[in-house]
Design a protein around this motif. Structure first.
Motif, PDB file in Angstrom:
ATOM      1  N   LYS A  57       4.610  13.776  -8.890  1.00 17.63           N
ATOM      2  CA  LYS A  57       3.633  14.003  -7.819  1.00 17.63           C
ATOM      3  C   LYS A  57       2.882  15.319  -8.061  1.00 17.63           C
ATOM      4  CE  LYS A  57       2.978  14.647  -2.931  1.00 17.63           C
ATOM      5  NZ  LYS A  57       3.105  13.883  -1.728  1.00 17.63           N
ATOM      6  N   ASP A  64      -1.408   8.732  -7.694  1.00 20.40           N
ATOM      7  CA  ASP A  64      -0.972   7.385  -7.320  1.00 20.40           C
ATOM      8  C   ASP A  64      -0.177   7.425  -6.015  1.00 20.40           C
ATOM      9  OD1 ASP A  64      -0.276   4.773  -7.301  1.00 20.40           O
ATOM     10  OD2 ASP A  64       0.833   4.796  -9.194  1.00 20.40           O
ATOM     11  N   ASN A  65      -0.515   6.557  -5.085  1.00 21.64           N
ATOM     12  CA  ASN A  65       0.208   6.475  -3.810  1.00 21.64           C
ATOM     13  C   ASN A  65       1.631   5.947  -3.980  1.00 21.64           C
ATOM     14  OD1 ASN A  65      -1.913   7.467  -2.341  1.00 21.64           O
ATOM     15  ND2 ASN A  65      -2.725   5.439  -1.813  1.00 21.64           N
ATOM     16  N   ASP A  68       4.317   8.657  -3.704  1.00 16.28           N
ATOM     17  CA  ASP A  68       4.731   9.006  -2.339  1.00 16.28           C
ATOM     18  C   ASP A  68       5.732   7.996  -1.788  1.00 16.28           C
ATOM     19  OD1 ASP A  68       3.157  11.284  -2.217  1.00 16.28           O
ATOM     20  OD2 ASP A  68       1.419  10.211  -1.402  1.00 16.28           O
ATOM     21  N   GLU A  69       5.460   6.738  -2.051  1.00 16.16           N
ATOM     22  CA  GLU A  69       6.365   5.682  -1.589  1.00 16.16           C
ATOM     23  C   GLU A  69       7.726   5.798  -2.269  1.00 16.16           C
ATOM     24  OE1 GLU A  69       6.465   0.851  -1.678  1.00 16.16           O
ATOM     25  OE2 GLU A  69       4.490   1.790  -1.490  1.00 16.16           O
TER      26      GLU A  69
END
Length: 103
Positions: A57, A64-65, A68-69
């Motif tokens: 991150k 890229d999301n 976070d997931e």
């Protein structure tokens, strides 16, 4: 005369039950200790995994999301395992009380 004999029989029976409970508690304690060790190792592994994900991150090239997931999933996994670990520790304390009892 009869009540004394009956009381003695009950005392012997209760003593045997207490001894059996201690033997079972010792066996159960070994299992719980192994479970705790496994859980600690799994938590440590997941914490290392979380560090790797967090490093991704922090990489400016990565927006890229999914990262976070993945962080949320990893944190949830650690929290769930920690709760299970607390329950196992409680079991361990209860078993130790049985083992230490002088009945």
């Amino acid at each position: 005369h009869y009540p004394l004999r009956r009381q003695r029989q009950m005392c012997i029976r209760d003593r045997d039950r207490a001894a059996n409970a201690k033997v079972q508690a010792k066996k159960d304690k070994e299992v719980v200790e192994k479970n705790i060790q496994t859980m600690v190792e799994e938590i440590q592994k997941e914490e290392k995994n979380l560090e790797k994900i967090q490093a991704q991150k922090n990489d400016p090239a990565n927006n890229d999301n999914k990262v976070d997931e993945a962080i949320k999933n990893s944190e949830n996994k650690i929290n769930e395992m920690t709760e299970k670990l607390k329950k196992e520790n409680t079991k361990l304390k209860e078993l130790q009380k049985i083992i230490d009892s002088n009945e």
